[in-house]
Design a protein around this motif. Structure first.
Motif, PDB file in Angstrom:
ATOM      1  N   SER A  46       0.800  -1.228   0.000  1.00 43.68           N
ATOM      2  CA  SER A  46       0.000   0.000   0.000  1.00 43.68           C
ATOM      3  C   SER A  46       0.836   1.284   0.000  1.00 43.68           C
ATOM      4  O   SER A  46       0.789   2.088   0.921  1.00 43.68           O
ATOM      5  CB  SER A  46      -0.930   0.007   1.220  1.00 43.68           C
ATOM      6  N   THR A  80       0.497  -0.109  -4.997  1.00 46.84           N
ATOM      7  CA  THR A  80      -0.001   1.236  -5.287  1.00 46.84           C
ATOM      8  C   THR A  80       1.107   2.245  -5.012  1.00 46.84           C
ATOM      9  O   THR A  80       2.037   1.978  -4.261  1.00 46.84           O
ATOM     10  CB  THR A  80      -1.210   1.585  -4.403  1.00 46.84           C
ATOM     11  N   VAL A 105      -0.678   0.384  -9.513  1.00 46.10           N
ATOM     12  CA  VAL A 105      -1.627   1.480  -9.678  1.00 46.10           C
ATOM     13  C   VAL A 105      -0.973   2.751  -9.144  1.00 46.10           C
ATOM     14  O   VAL A 105      -0.730   2.892  -7.945  1.00 46.10           O
ATOM     15  CB  VAL A 105      -2.939   1.208  -8.899  1.00 46.10           C
ATOM     16  N   MET A 108      -4.955   7.815  -9.782  1.00 48.45           N
ATOM     17  CA  MET A 108      -6.350   7.566  -9.414  1.00 48.45           C
ATOM     18  C   MET A 108      -7.185   7.083 -10.601  1.00 48.45           C
ATOM     19  O   MET A 108      -8.087   6.275 -10.447  1.00 48.45           O
ATOM     20  CB  MET A 108      -6.957   8.837  -8.842  1.00 48.45           C
ATOM     21  N   SER A 110      -6.372   5.108 -12.870  1.00 51.14           N
ATOM     22  CA  SER A 110      -6.228   3.687 -13.234  1.00 51.14           C
ATOM     23  C   SER A 110      -6.732   2.740 -12.141  1.00 51.14           C
ATOM     24  O   SER A 110      -6.454   1.540 -12.184  1.00 51.14           O
ATOM     25  CB  SER A 110      -4.787   3.367 -13.647  1.00 51.14           C
ATOM     26  N   VAL A 111      -7.477   3.286 -11.164  1.00 55.94           N
ATOM     27  CA  VAL A 111      -8.038   2.417 -10.117  1.00 55.94           C
ATOM     28  C   VAL A 111      -9.142   1.554 -10.718  1.00 55.94           C
ATOM     29  O   VAL A 111     -10.082   2.058 -11.331  1.00 55.94           O
ATOM     30  CB  VAL A 111      -8.636   3.254  -8.955  1.00 55.94           C
ATOM     31  N   LYS A 112      -8.981   0.254 -10.587  1.00 58.26           N
ATOM     32  CA  LYS A 112     -10.081  -0.647 -10.963  1.00 58.26           C
ATOM     33  C   LYS A 112     -10.012  -1.886 -10.082  1.00 58.26           C
ATOM     34  O   LYS A 112      -8.919  -2.323  -9.700  1.00 58.26           O
ATOM     35  CB  LYS A 112     -10.051  -0.995 -12.456  1.00 58.26           C
ATOM     36  N   ILE A 122      -9.623  -3.329  -4.066  1.00 59.62           N
ATOM     37  CA  ILE A 122      -9.698  -2.016  -4.702  1.00 59.62           C
ATOM     38  C   ILE A 122      -8.416  -1.261  -4.353  1.00 59.62           C
ATOM     39  O   ILE A 122      -8.246  -0.786  -3.235  1.00 59.62           O
ATOM     40  CB  ILE A 122     -10.938  -1.249  -4.218  1.00 59.62           C
ATOM     41  N   PRO A 123      -7.479  -1.204  -5.313  1.00 55.79           N
ATOM     42  CA  PRO A 123      -6.184  -0.597  -5.001  1.00 55.79           C
ATOM     43  C   PRO A 123      -6.209   0.912  -5.234  1.00 55.79           C
ATOM     44  O   PRO A 123      -6.162   1.370  -6.374  1.00 55.79           O
ATOM     45  CB  PRO A 123      -5.228  -1.270  -5.990  1.00 55.79           C
ATOM     46  N   ILE A 124      -6.259   1.689  -4.156  1.00 54.39           N
ATOM     47  CA  ILE A 124      -6.309   3.149  -4.289  1.00 54.39           C
ATOM     48  C   ILE A 124      -4.961   3.746  -3.867  1.00 54.39           C
ATOM     49  O   ILE A 124      -4.504   3.533  -2.751  1.00 54.39           O
ATOM     50  CB  ILE A 124      -7.479   3.728  -3.455  1.00 54.39           C
ATOM     51  N   PRO A 125      -4.302   4.466  -4.796  1.00 56.75           N
ATOM     52  CA  PRO A 125      -2.988   5.032  -4.470  1.00 56.75           C
ATOM     53  C   PRO A 125      -3.133   6.279  -3.596  1.00 56.75           C
ATOM     54  O   PRO A 125      -4.250   6.658  -3.236  1.00 56.75           O
ATOM     55  CB  PRO A 125      -2.440   5.406  -5.853  1.00 56.75           C
ATOM     56  N   GLN A 159     -16.447   3.239  -4.822  1.00 53.27           N
ATOM     57  CA  GLN A 159     -15.794   1.992  -5.238  1.00 53.27           C
ATOM     58  C   GLN A 159     -16.412   0.798  -4.500  1.00 53.27           C
ATOM     59  O   GLN A 159     -16.671  -0.246  -5.088  1.00 53.27           O
ATOM     60  CB  GLN A 159     -14.291   2.058  -4.942  1.00 53.27           C
TER      61      GLN A 159
END
Ligand code: MN
Length: 394
Positions: A46, A80, A105, A108, A110-112, A122-125, A159
């Motif tokens: 993360s 991320t 990732v 933002m 490219s978050v999928k 759900i990989p959120i940078p 998400q």
């Protein structure tokens, strides 16, 4: 299914010019052995993969070597970008990595969601203000900090809603690189002020996910039953010297995620040493690093009562010559408690310091150490030259 949650690798980190690449190597060795032994399926990282946006070749090599080892073990990886990472650097090998079951990732956009069996991630940078503002443009009645918070929460909420609808049976994990309220920080988290202002209350994540795998804070800590910081795998500052270091292991059991912290055995000691020159030397000479560990990293502070240029020379000499298999001096300070008095003692009783120019003070000072007139003349000349250079540079 077993999942590892880790973060804040900070590959390439230098602590006061001491490169911590060996510390990272120690972590990698332990990490890979653990993955094999425990049959881990998936690794989540993360954010803050690298320490800087332009990592050295050595840092990149360590990163790709680790990814290669994970590919060989057929482990899937999701990484991320954190606030230390460059989005374009992290995303440059995106396509080839994806082909190898490694998902990066950076941005933002490219978050999928990524699904493995019954688990969706759900990989959120790390979210920059500009990204967050895009989400809350219409909510202009909120103040800036509140709108940043709301923007971040909105993204996680939407998400979560989308994935819950698409996969109602799945366990849902979010990755984030952000600041939650109530965390205990250490010295090595950079640029944290903005994030700190917009610290998110953990209640806002309640019921959105089965687990939130966070990075950004280097001390491992549990924010709520389902929200955790894994912390960094290696100490990144002297303030972290007594912290536990490790990663979190998640296990899917009876439709629930259970999380446990795995502590990595200490790979080196960090010590702060303070005292007079004689005391400090004595203390350091007595240190013995534990077997199988890297040399002890020292933060040294020498405090002398009176300004004394002989001590200054001796300390410098000792520092340049210091070499030991037991300890490495990472940071060093020399302090004199009574500098003003020391200068005053150079003055005659009726002389005011304001009446003396820098050259007089200098000559007076070196006269204490040598009476050789040739030396004094040479040093006087050097002083004049240096003073001229310094003044010209202003
Ligand atoms: Mn970090």
């Amino acid at each position: 299914m077993k999942i590892i949650h880790t973060a804040d690798w900070h590959i390439g980190k230098q602590l006061h010019n001491i490169d911590l690449h060996e510390d990272f190597d120690h972590f990698v060795k332990y990490f890979l052995e653990f993955i094999i032994k425990e049959k881990v399926d998936l690794v989540l990282v993360s954010g803050d993969i690298f320490d800087t946006s332009v990592p050295s070749n050595q840092a990149r090599k360590q990163y790709f070597n680790l990814l290669t080892s994970l590919v060989k073990l057929q482990i899937k990886v999701i990484l991320t970008a954190g606030n230390h990472d460059s989005i374009s650097n992290i995303e440059a090998p995106k396509e080839i990595l994806e082909y190898l079951d490694i998902y990066v990732v950076g941005d933002m956009d490219s978050v999928k969601p990524i699904t493995f069996g019954e688990v969706t991630i759900i990989p959120i940078p790390f979210l920059y203000d500009k990204d967050v503002r895009k989400i809350v443009a219409e909510q202009s009645e909120l103040n800036r900090v509140e709108s940043v918070k709301q923007g971040i929460v909105n993204l996680f909420q939407s998400q979560s809603a989308t994935v819950r609808q698409a996969y109602p049976q799945h366990l849902l994990i979010a990755m984030g690189h952000l600041f939650m309220q109530g965390v205990k920080e250490s010295e090595s988290e950079r640029d944290i002020q903005v994030g700190k202002l917009a610290a998110i209350e953990s209640e806002r994540f309640d019921n959105l996910f089965d687990y939130v795998a966070l990075g950004h804070i280097h001390r491992p800590q549990r924010i709520s039953d389902t929200v955790r910081y894994s912390g960094s795998p290696i100490p990144l500052s002297f303030s972290e010297r007594d912290d536990k270091k490790g990663f979190v292991v998640l296990e899917c059991l009876n439709g629930k995620l259970e999380s446990n912290f795995v502590e990595i055995p200490k790979m080196r000691d960090f010590k702060k040493v303070s005292g007079t020159f004689v005391e400090v030397k004595e203390k350091i000479e007595a240190f013995v690093k534990p077997e199988n560990q890297l040399p002890i990293l020292l933060d040294v502070e020498i405090i002398e009562e009176k300004e004394d240029s002989i001590v200054r020379i001796e300390v410098n000499d000792w520092l340049t010559r210091y070499k030991s298999a037991q300890c490495v001096i990472a940071n060093f300070k020399l302090k004199f408690v009574n500098t003003e008095n020391a200068i005053k003692s150079l003055l005659q009783i009726d002389q005011n310091i304001a009446e003396m120019n820098p050259r007089n003070v200098f000559i007076k000072k070196i006269t204490e150490e040598t009476s050789d007139t040739e030396d004094l003349a040479l040093m006087g000349e050097s002083f004049d030259e240096l003073l001229e250079i310094a003044l010209n540079e202003k």
